[in-house]
Write an enzyme that holds these catalytic residues in place. Structure first.
Site, PDB file in Angstrom:
ATOM      1  N   ASP A 282      38.036  47.750  35.546  1.00 41.41           N
ATOM      2  CA  ASP A 282      38.906  47.026  36.669  1.00 41.41           C
ATOM      3  C   ASP A 282      39.593  47.117  37.654  1.00 41.41           C
ATOM      4  O   ASP A 282      40.043  48.235  37.465  1.00 41.41           O
ATOM      5  CB  ASP A 282      39.856  46.654  34.893  1.00 41.41           C
ATOM      6  CG  ASP A 282      41.395  45.290  35.621  1.00 41.41           C
ATOM      7  OD1 ASP A 282      40.878  44.500  36.218  1.00 41.41           O
ATOM      8  OD2 ASP A 282      42.550  45.273  35.424  1.00 41.41           O
ATOM      9  N   LYS A 283      40.600  46.467  37.620  1.00 40.08           N
ATOM     10  CA  LYS A 283      41.654  47.563  39.428  1.00 40.08           C
ATOM     11  C   LYS A 283      42.698  46.952  39.742  1.00 40.08           C
ATOM     12  O   LYS A 283      43.134  47.669  39.191  1.00 40.08           O
ATOM     13  CB  LYS A 283      41.011  46.409  40.602  1.00 40.08           C
ATOM     14  CG  LYS A 283      41.931  46.474  42.020  1.00 40.08           C
ATOM     15  CD  LYS A 283      41.649  45.312  43.052  1.00 40.08           C
ATOM     16  CE  LYS A 283      42.554  44.286  42.591  1.00 40.08           C
ATOM     17  NZ  LYS A 283      44.449  44.529  43.075  1.00 40.08           N
ATOM     18  N   ASP A 570      41.551  39.447  41.010  1.00 40.31           N
ATOM     19  CA  ASP A 570      42.272  38.989  42.136  1.00 40.31           C
ATOM     20  C   ASP A 570      41.423  38.379  43.308  1.00 40.31           C
ATOM     21  O   ASP A 570      40.597  38.811  43.414  1.00 40.31           O
ATOM     22  CB  ASP A 570      42.859  40.397  42.751  1.00 40.31           C
ATOM     23  CG  ASP A 570      44.296  40.801  43.223  1.00 40.31           C
ATOM     24  OD1 ASP A 570      44.519  39.649  43.518  1.00 40.31           O
ATOM     25  OD2 ASP A 570      45.247  41.673  43.081  1.00 40.31           O
ATOM     26  N   ASP A 676      42.808  47.284  31.176  1.00 42.97           N
ATOM     27  CA  ASP A 676      44.647  47.480  30.520  1.00 42.97           C
ATOM     28  C   ASP A 676      44.832  46.715  30.072  1.00 42.97           C
ATOM     29  O   ASP A 676      45.615  46.311  29.646  1.00 42.97           O
ATOM     30  CB  ASP A 676      45.244  48.266  31.765  1.00 42.97           C
ATOM     31  CG  ASP A 676      45.916  47.410  33.029  1.00 42.97           C
ATOM     32  OD1 ASP A 676      47.562  47.876  33.259  1.00 42.97           O
ATOM     33  OD2 ASP A 676      44.909  46.685  33.919  1.00 42.97           O
TER      34      ASP A 676
END
Length: 938
Positions: A282-283, A570, A676
């Site tokens: 994930d970013k 995003d 997260d």
């Protein structure tokens, strides 16, 4: 029974831990409005229709309709990065008729109801109505996504009251996560496969034995007797050994001081960590800290970085000190001061533009010393918080504050700035043109109250601004340079308007806004008439702060042969910037941005265009991905798997899980997912190996994961050191246990065949049990402490990890080699015993058993690569156990015979013949074709 009990107890311990953690999360306390005032309620006891109060920075416990807020402007901001991975804050509006009520407790006095759609998976839409029945006439309000507060979002401003709409399984965030599957490691499946082969061998051997007896007499009973005799072929103790091994690995990982706070939630699969081929990350919050930082101000001729911001500050300071005390003109004004003055005014113009052109509101909160009203009157610094939907904008305004120009007040129609000298500058907002995804820019027209000047400021992406500003020769090049560093670039420009120009514009603008046909087009045309020949002021570069050591970690993973895919909710621009900044895409690689496709034809063309590119990273949005997977799943996955890196932006949570599933099906390789947020849970549960990073935002991901780490950088060590060790150790352990059971079975087979295929056991009761437990258990199990290279070396040469991806430590080839070794050793010991001890045949048991135990202990010593003190203890302990037990086992073994010299030398000979050739072979192999790790250790 014992074997199963060990496994059951280990899994039960994990389940109980899991249950305790969930209970802790479900018992967070919230305030609920009732007729008796506010009461405290556990989040697990919240029901539909409850009125819940949520404070600032508190997580929303259930899906609610937003009824009222404490904010004066009557709205609130939400942080949704846990729900959809977006960094931007969202503006939410309360239901108007409940916001108008004098106090929150009045909500209980009115008669009203909410009508809502059935629970569904779409987090971006909502349809419902709010009806108040006791007013005359009844009030009906339509409810949309703007009036909702979904669970797992966080309130970013004010205190809100909401009515609960969905709970439990009907929550949007829960419907977006898939059901967890129980994970079985690939390693366990491989071991199961070998066990099946051994079972086949058992049946075959038994049949052969009976066939050699020519199926005489009651042969079917003989088959069963042989099956029991040779049942040692199937290593029952293998499961126990592997399960205990897994517990040891988990304990080692938890105790590793280099990766503190790491938790192993599922100890079933530590070996999986040793052979990951694809890492999906994930970013927001995993690679980045989700905190924007202003990095660069570029004025064309000069650029200011983080280290030279004090120069900007001195320029701003000099402008405002000169204005207050302009000295009478000195005749000999030197050239240097003139240049300096023009430079200062350029910097000042740029900073002023950044401080005015935005959508940020400063909000004052009481900090215990000063209350809210007072803080607002005096513009108290310590109480001020900036609010805006985009964290980029907040970063820009915080930066202007740091260089001396502070945004202190803002409402619908005016903005106040404070100069370094403490003066307040007032500006009236005449028009504001908000940012949209189509226009990629925002504009504002302000009038300076002190001078009456009207200025049109604008900022936007370089793509659109290049055509709006006056011609210059540096914009394109500098934007490219800043983008390559992973900065998000905004171009800031201005245009001064005279009163007449503005009045003319306003008249046309109002006219356009009133038109019925093509309104948006006409409005855009009017605005565009202003957006011409604007003066380019500066470029600003903002960066999402990376987590510590992300770059070296990604570098390590890349060298280890792991392909990294970034899946984020995003926007495309942000995702691309982060990918460059984190060196997920290296400097030399091209990036292919996959165009937005909506149907089969477009997807076909775009895939063909992509196929022509080589060694090039792919960036694709969730919608395009869906179209490609619908029509060209096979072709798309084939191309994507060849890419060095893939970035998917605007991914829905369920889509992340779908990508993981496709990768597993298409490539058959192992995947690992890292995230997260709540939006990563599906992906983490779907992957072969789920790793949760404990974020600032809740613990959903780390609770759902198999392994939980505190920082992304710990992932390198978890895979390179612990994953690699666990896999190699388990492989050695399982093959050794198989070898141990095959040896004794071979001896039984030789024994039976020498005595005319009689189904008579060679060793009685206790010897068999003792053989696989007390005599050889400790040395064999001590293989879980073995390591081929030091952990520092494993981290330094991630290429060592690449070797494991082929699955060499445990394969049919290595299995066959061990089977041959077992047959060789078993036969040698048995035949040796028969040949050397023809006279004392009674003692065959003592001789062969002693040789067997010695052979096993020597073989463990042969397999070990790095000695650990516990291994030596285990070897000596086993040997002494055997010698001590001889005293008690006199019904099987004659102690007086053992003490004779002839016994000792004959046993030594047999043992040497069975082990020496293997030692020689091992030495030759290390000499002439050493494995890669030995080249590093020698």
């Amino acid at each position: 029974g014992f074997v199963l009990a060990v496994t059951v107890i280990r899994e039960a311990a994990e389940e109980i831990r899991c249950y305790m953690r969930d209970k802790e999360v479900n018992s967070q306390i919230y305030s609920k409005l009732t007729a008796r005032g506010t009461v405290k309620v556990k989040s697990s006891n919240i029901q539909v229709g409850d009125l819940i109060i949520v404070e600032k920075n508190q997580r929303v416990p259930a899906d609610m309709i937003f009824l009222r807020t404490s904010e004066k402007n009557g709205s609130c901001f939400l942080r949704t990065d846990q729900l959809d991975g977006e960094t931007d804050w969202k503006l939410r509006l309360p239901v108007t008729c409940t916001q108008r009520l004098p106090t929150a407790s009045d909500l209980l006095q009115i008669r009203s109801y909410v009508y809502a759609e059935e629970p569904n998976i779409d987090i971006h839409n909502f349809v419902g109505t709010f009806t108040r029945e006791d007013s005359d006439p009844p009030v009906n309000e339509s409810l949309s996504i703007e009036n909702t507060l979904w669970a797992s979002t966080v309130i970013a401003s004010g205190t809100v009251v909401g009515v609960v709409l969905y709970t439990g399984r009907e929550l949007r965030s829960v419907m977006n996560t898939s059901n967890p599957r129980s994970k079985i490691g690939l390693f366990d499946l491989e071991v199961n496969c070998l066990t099946k082969i051994l079972f086949g061998a058992l049946v075959v051997v038994s049949l052969v034995m009976v066939a050699l007896q020519h199926f005489a007499g009651r042969w079917y009973l003989q088959i069963i007797r042989f099956l029991l005799l040779f049942s040692n072929i199937i290593p029952i103790s293998l499961r126990v050994n592997l399960d205990m091994g897994k517990i040891v690995y988990s304990w080692v990982i938890r105790r590793d001081s280099k990766i503190p706070g790491t938790v192993v939630r599922s100890s079933t699969i530590p070996e999986q960590l040793g052979r990951i081929s694809y890492l999906l990350t994930d970013k927001t919050g995993t690679l980045t800290q989700n905190e924007m930082v202003f990095k660069r101000l570029h004025l064309g001729t000069v650029a200011y970085g983080l280290d030279s911001m004090d120069e900007v500050q001195s320029h701003i300071f000099s402008i405002y000190t000169q204005q207050s005390q302009d000295p009478p003109a000195v005749k000999g004004l030197t050239l240097a001061t003139k240049v300096r003055k023009t430079m200062s005014s350029r910097v000042h113009e740029a900073v002023k533009a950044i401080a005015l052109c935005h959508n940020v509101t400063p909000v004052y909160e009481s900090n215990g010393v000063t209350d809210q009203a007072e803080a607002e009157r005096h513009y108290e610094d310590s109480c001020r918080v900036y609010q805006a939907s985009s964290p980029d904008e907040v970063a820009l305004v915080q930066w202007t504050e740091s260089v001396g120009l502070t945004l202190v007040g803002r409402d619908q129609s005016s903005v106040q700035l404070r100069t370094p000298g403490g003066h307040i500058l007032n500006f009236t907002i005449l028009q504001i043109f908000p940012f949209t995804y189509e226009s990629k820019r925002m504009g504002i027209i302000v009038r300076d109250e002190s001078t009456g000047e009207i200025t049109f400021y604008m900022k936007g992406a370089d793509v659109v601004m290049a055509g709006i500003v006056q011609y210059n020769d540096w914009l394109e090049e500098e934007c490219g340079n800043m983008a390559r560093e992973g900065l998000r670039v905004l171009v800031v420009a201005k245009k001064s308007l005279t009163e007449e120009q503005y009045q003319d514009f306003e008249a046309r603008y109002v006219q356009a806004k009133l038109s019925v046909h093509d309104r948006s087009l006409k409005v855009a045309t009017v605005i565009e008439s202003l957006e011409m020949e604007m003066e380019l002021l500066c470029l600003t570069g903002v960066e999402d702060q990376l987590q510590t050591d992300v770059r070296p970690t990604l570098e390590t993973l890349r060298n280890a042969g792991i392909k990294v895919w970034m899946l984020t909710g995003d926007k495309l621009e942000t995702a691309t910037c982060t990918a460059k900044n984190a060196h997920l895409v290296t400097r030399t690689q091209d990036i292919h941005i996959f165009r937005l496709v909506t149907n089969r034809g477009e997807a076909h063309l775009e895939l063909n265009a992509f196929r022509r590119k080589h060694d090039c990273a792919l960036v694709i949005s969730g919608d395009s991905l869906e179209v490609c997977l619908k029509y060209y799943e096979y072709e798309f996955m084939e191309l994507a798997c060849q890419c060095p890196a893939v970035v998917c932006c605007r991914c829905a949570p369920t889509q992340k899980a779908q990508i993981v599933r496709l990768l597993q099906e298409r490539t058959g390789k192992l995947t690992c997912a890292v995230g997260d947020g709540g939006n990563d849970v599906s992906m983490i549960q779907e992957a072969d190996c789920g790793v949760g990073v404990e974020g600032k935002e809740g613990k959903q991901a780390s609770l759902a994961a198999d392994f939980s780490i505190t920082q992304f950088k710990h992932l390198g060590r978890l895979l390179m050191v612990h994953g690699r060790n666990s896999y190699k150790r388990s492989a050695a352990l399982s093959q050794f246990v198989i070898h141990r059971s095959l040896c004794i079975s071979t001896m039984q087979a030789v024994f039976s065949s020498v005595f005319y295929f009689a189904s008579v056991p060679l060793y009685q009761g206790f010897l068999i049990i003792g053989y696989s437990t007390i005599y050889t258990m400790f040395p064999v199990f001590s293989l879980v402490l073995d390591k081929d290279v030091k952990s520092e070396v494993a981290m330094l040469y991630p290429e060592l990890y690449k070797d494991l991806l082929k699955g060499r430590p445990l394969s049919y080839k290595t299995f066959l080699i061990w089977v041959l070794i077992s047959i060789y050793q078993g036969s040698i010991i048995m035949y040796g015993a028969l040949l050397l001890f023809e006279s004392e045949f009674v003692h065959i048991v003592a001789i062969s058993f002693t040789s067997l135990i010695l052979t096993e202990l020597l073989m463990v010593a042969l397999t070990i690569q790095t000695w650990h003190w516990l291994m030596i203890v285990a070897e000596l302990l086993s040997l002494s156990c055997y010698i001590a037990s001889l005293v008690f086992l006199h019904e099987f073994i004659d102690v007086y015979f053992i003490a004779t010299l002839s016994f000792l030398w004959k046993v030594t000979v047999i043992t040497l013949v069975s082990c020496l050739p293997l030692y020689v072979l091992k030495y030759l192999r290390r000499r002439f074709s050493p494995p890669s790790y030995s080249k590093l250790t020698s």
